[in-house]
Design a protein around this motif. Structure first.
Motif, PDB file in Angstrom:
ATOM      1  N   ALA A  67      11.606   5.703  32.505  1.00  0.00           N
ATOM      2  CA  ALA A  67      13.004   5.899  32.908  1.00  0.00           C
ATOM      3  C   ALA A  67      13.605   4.579  33.367  1.00  0.00           C
ATOM      4  O   ALA A  67      13.110   3.948  34.299  1.00  0.00           O
ATOM      5  CB  ALA A  67      13.085   6.928  34.030  1.00  0.00           C
ATOM      6  N   ARG A  68      14.675   4.174  32.700  1.00  0.00           N
ATOM      7  CA  ARG A  68      15.365   2.944  33.080  1.00  0.00           C
ATOM      8  C   ARG A  68      16.784   2.959  32.548  1.00  0.00           C
ATOM      9  O   ARG A  68      17.114   3.741  31.658  1.00  0.00           O
ATOM     10  CB  ARG A  68      14.618   1.697  32.606  1.00  0.00           C
ATOM     11  N   SER A  69      17.604   2.105  33.092  1.00  0.00           N
ATOM     12  CA  SER A  69      18.981   1.976  32.630  1.00  0.00           C
ATOM     13  C   SER A  69      19.004   1.428  31.208  1.00  0.00           C
ATOM     14  O   SER A  69      18.121   0.663  30.810  1.00  0.00           O
ATOM     15  CB  SER A  69      19.742   1.021  33.556  1.00  0.00           C
ATOM     16  N   ASP A  70      20.038   1.801  30.458  1.00  0.00           N
ATOM     17  CA  ASP A  70      20.232   1.145  29.164  1.00  0.00           C
ATOM     18  C   ASP A  70      21.517   0.316  29.169  1.00  0.00           C
ATOM     19  O   ASP A  70      22.044  -0.027  28.119  1.00  0.00           O
ATOM     20  CB  ASP A  70      20.199   2.134  28.003  1.00  0.00           C
ATOM     21  N   SER A  71      22.016   0.017  30.372  1.00  0.00           N
ATOM     22  CA  SER A  71      23.053  -0.999  30.544  1.00  0.00           C
ATOM     23  C   SER A  71      22.401  -2.203  31.207  1.00  0.00           C
ATOM     24  O   SER A  71      21.509  -2.049  32.051  1.00  0.00           O
ATOM     25  CB  SER A  71      24.190  -0.494  31.438  1.00  0.00           C
ATOM     26  N   ASP A  72      22.831  -3.406  30.850  1.00  0.00           N
ATOM     27  CA  ASP A  72      22.262  -4.615  31.448  1.00  0.00           C
ATOM     28  C   ASP A  72      22.391  -4.569  32.962  1.00  0.00           C
ATOM     29  O   ASP A  72      23.437  -4.190  33.512  1.00  0.00           O
ATOM     30  CB  ASP A  72      22.973  -5.844  30.898  1.00  0.00           C
ATOM     31  N   SER A  73      21.334  -5.007  33.628  1.00  0.00           N
ATOM     32  CA  SER A  73      21.266  -4.866  35.083  1.00  0.00           C
ATOM     33  C   SER A  73      22.408  -5.558  35.817  1.00  0.00           C
ATOM     34  O   SER A  73      22.889  -5.055  36.835  1.00  0.00           O
ATOM     35  CB  SER A  73      19.924  -5.402  35.592  1.00  0.00           C
ATOM     36  N   TYR A  74      22.877  -6.695  35.320  1.00  0.00           N
ATOM     37  CA  TYR A  74      23.908  -7.427  36.057  1.00  0.00           C
ATOM     38  C   TYR A  74      25.238  -6.681  36.110  1.00  0.00           C
ATOM     39  O   TYR A  74      26.085  -6.966  36.965  1.00  0.00           O
ATOM     40  CB  TYR A  74      24.100  -8.832  35.478  1.00  0.00           C
ATOM     41  N   ILE A  75      25.423  -5.690  35.216  1.00  0.00           N
ATOM     42  CA  ILE A  75      26.631  -4.863  35.286  1.00  0.00           C
ATOM     43  C   ILE A  75      26.301  -3.396  35.559  1.00  0.00           C
ATOM     44  O   ILE A  75      27.200  -2.583  35.657  1.00  0.00           O
ATOM     45  CB  ILE A  75      27.493  -4.978  34.009  1.00  0.00           C
ATOM     46  N   TYR A  76      25.013  -3.081  35.709  1.00  0.00           N
ATOM     47  CA  TYR A  76      24.645  -1.732  36.131  1.00  0.00           C
ATOM     48  C   TYR A  76      24.509  -1.753  37.648  1.00  0.00           C
ATOM     49  O   TYR A  76      23.423  -1.582  38.226  1.00  0.00           O
ATOM     50  CB  TYR A  76      23.349  -1.246  35.468  1.00  0.00           C
ATOM     51  N   SER A  77      25.634  -1.994  38.291  1.00  0.00           N
ATOM     52  CA  SER A  77      25.646  -2.205  39.735  1.00  0.00           C
ATOM     53  C   SER A  77      27.080  -2.114  40.215  1.00  0.00           C
ATOM     54  O   SER A  77      28.017  -2.048  39.419  1.00  0.00           O
ATOM     55  CB  SER A  77      25.058  -3.575  40.072  1.00  0.00           C
ATOM     56  N   TYR A  78      27.247  -2.118  41.523  1.00  0.00           N
ATOM     57  CA  TYR A  78      28.587  -2.125  42.090  1.00  0.00           C
ATOM     58  C   TYR A  78      29.192  -3.523  41.998  1.00  0.00           C
ATOM     59  O   TYR A  78      28.487  -4.526  42.122  1.00  0.00           O
ATOM     60  CB  TYR A  78      28.554  -1.715  43.557  1.00  0.00           C
TER      61      TYR A  78
END
Length: 548
Positions: A67-78
């Motif tokens: 299980a992980r995000s499929d959006s890049d981490s630098y924009i999978y954030s506030y």
């Protein structure tokens, strides 16, 4: 009510004795930010109810392998706090479940949110009291609280479903749903495992379960196109450049179609030669991520002939990666156009089927007839398992809302109003349900975008509405029936100008027997949708009725 609360309501507002200014359901990305805005930035009282025993929302429940995000981490954030964004360090391009949940726990602590979050509490009902002008919200603990605003931050994919297979509860071994995974994890070492479903969660879980299990049998209903994630650590120089471009990144992301730094090729696929298309497709394939989906030719979602070029190209990639031609063919989608179903990212998914201990069963060819005490039976074979995994997805978008007994004016049930499909204005509100807001609800871009971007936009828009109501002394806000009808029609019109409705997807409710076949998300894009909301607010909340 304290004198401070009365002052904050505005001089023209009639005093309403409520337990809270707002009740929020859910403590994921949406609920945490909503609480921060209401309480920390606006000085309002709020209570968040969360069914889980910890914060995280989607990332609390979805703990399955891979299980992980499929959006890049630098924009999978506030993005709302530059300092938070600059200080937090992600370890990979696509953060895993544990890391995302750790981030959300950090947010809860950083902004002192936990004291207004009630965990292990499920909201079962919410009724608008027309005489008092307040929402009465009831929980499974038998408590009832009142609030002016009821905000559903329940998540679009939080109502896990198991297929109604005969004997479903007869299995005597271990069974799991990817959306309700045990906190302590599961060890499949030395076990025979059956997994039902090859959507996004199945595609992430299958390679890792295959590494543990003695034998894994995959039961597939629908073959999916899946794009390589190309996950791994991010180059330090890339990280540094991003840190220096905070304003630029978020300006571009907020105004993009899908909440990513991705843009469509501004010409049609058929305008390029086969050689040019090969270069464009290959570059996006090699880069990994959603570029092949929402950064491709601008007409692949609307023109079948254009879409055929990428669909066939993707089929060739599957054939290259799967050793057995018969298995490769089973894994090759031929019943829907590329991109019209949710396109998962994958890591070694297709290669998992080259393993000696992995077997693929096409349940369209050999339907599952029943689950037995020892496994399951298809038309042609019987299988025994130590464990069964249901990677069977969710009752998307409307499911989490319909599971709450939400009653508006005249006691009307929301799920009855939505019996033929969701009806909203902006995916945010529904006529006859004053002061009720959906965060990324049906009729908004939501699941077609990078979710934190859409979540922030919705939370900020709701905050603006509540703040403006307070300034003018308005007690309630709700959309007009005409505005709702026009928006609902607009959502369907956009969808039916594309290939999307031709595919049997959870976007259409097709994964739930008896659910209306209505395209639920908004295809207009995150950036244009944001502009539309801003325009509506500027035009004195066009389409809404504000009552003093």
């Amino acid at each position: 009510m304290s004198s401070t609360q009365q002052d904050q309501r505005g001089a023209g507002a009639e005093e309403r004795a409520t337990d809270f200014d707002a009740v929020v359901v859910g403590a994921g990305f949406s609920g945490l930010y909503m609480l921060h805005r209401l309480r920390n930035e606006m000085g309002l009282t709020a209570r968040v109810f969360e069914e889980g025993d910890g914060v995280g929302g989607t990332w609390y429940w979805n703990r399955y392998p891979g299980a992980r995000s499929d959006s890049d981490s630098y924009i999978y954030s506030y993005s709302f706090d530059k300092e938070l964004w600059q200080e937090w360090e992600w370890s990979e391009r696509y953060p895993g479940q544990e890391e995302i949940r750790g981030y959300l726990e950090h947010v809860a602590d950083r902004y002192d949110l936990r004291r207004d979050i009630q965990l292990s509490t499920r909201v079962i009902g919410a009724t608008f009291d027309e005489e008092k002008g307040v929402w009465e919200v009831s929980t499974d603990a038998g408590d009832t609280v009142t609030a002016r605003f009821f905000i559903a931050a329940v998540g679009a994919l939080s109502a896990a479903t198991r297929p109604d297979i005969p004997g479903r509860d007869a299995f005597e071994g271990e069974w799991y749903h990817t959306g309700l995974w045990p906190q302590e994890g599961v060890d499949f070492t030395g076990k025979t495992v059956g997994i039902i479903g090859t959507g996004a969660t199945g595609i992430q879980a299958i390679p890792l379960i295959a590494e543990q299990a003695e034998h894994l049998t995959v039961f597939q209903r629908t073959a999916n196109y899946a794009i390589p994630a190309r996950n791994g650590p991010v180059d330090p120089e890339v990280k540094k450049a991003r840190k220096e471009d905070y304003e630029g990144i978020w300006e571009r992301v907020r105004n993009s179609f899908a909440g990513h730094e991705l843009w469509f090729i501004e010409r049609g696929a058929l305008e390029d030669s086969p050689e040019q298309r090969e270069r464009e497709y290959r570059a996006r394939w090699d880069r990994g991520g959603f570029g092949l989906w929402v950064g491709n030719y601008q007409d692949i979602f609307a023109n079948k002939e254009a879409n055929d070029t990428i669909s066939e190209w993707m089929r060739q990639r599957i054939a290259e990666r799967v050793d057995d031609p018969e298995t490769a063919e089973k894994l090759t989608p031929r019943d829907h156009a590329f991109g019209t179903k949710r396109v998962p990212l994958e890591t070694n998914y297709y290669e998992a089927f080259n393993r000696d201990n992995v077997e693929l069963v096409d349940v369209k060819e050999t339907p599952i007839e029943e689950i037995t005490p020892t496994g399951l039976r298809t038309e042609h074979a019987e299988y025994e398992f130590d464990a069964l995994v249901f990677a069977t997805g969710f009752d998307a978008m409307t499911g989490p809302l319909n599971r709450i007994d939400i009653r508006g004016r005249g006691g009307r049930l929301l799920r009855e109003k939505w019996a033929e499909g969701p009806r909203t204005y902006l995916g945010l509100t529904s006529a006859g349900f004053p002061n009720l807001f959906f965060i990324t609800g049906p009729g908004s871009p939501s699941v077609l975008t990078n979710m934190p971007v859409s979540i922030e936009q919705h939370v900020e828009f709701v905050s603006k509405i509540v703040g403006d109501m307070r300034e003018r002394g308005a007690e309630t806000i709700e959309p007009t029936q005409r505005a709702e009808d026009e928006w609902s029609g607009h959502v369907q019109e956009l969808a039916h100008a594309t290939l999307f409705p031709e595919s049997a997807t959870w976007y259409m409710g097709a994964n739930i027997p008896g659910k209306p076949r209505v395209f639920m998300p908004y295809l207009g894009g995150a950036g244009p949708y944001r502009e539309k909301c801003d325009e509506i607010a500027k035009n004195d909340y066009e389409g809404f009725v504000l009552n003093p």
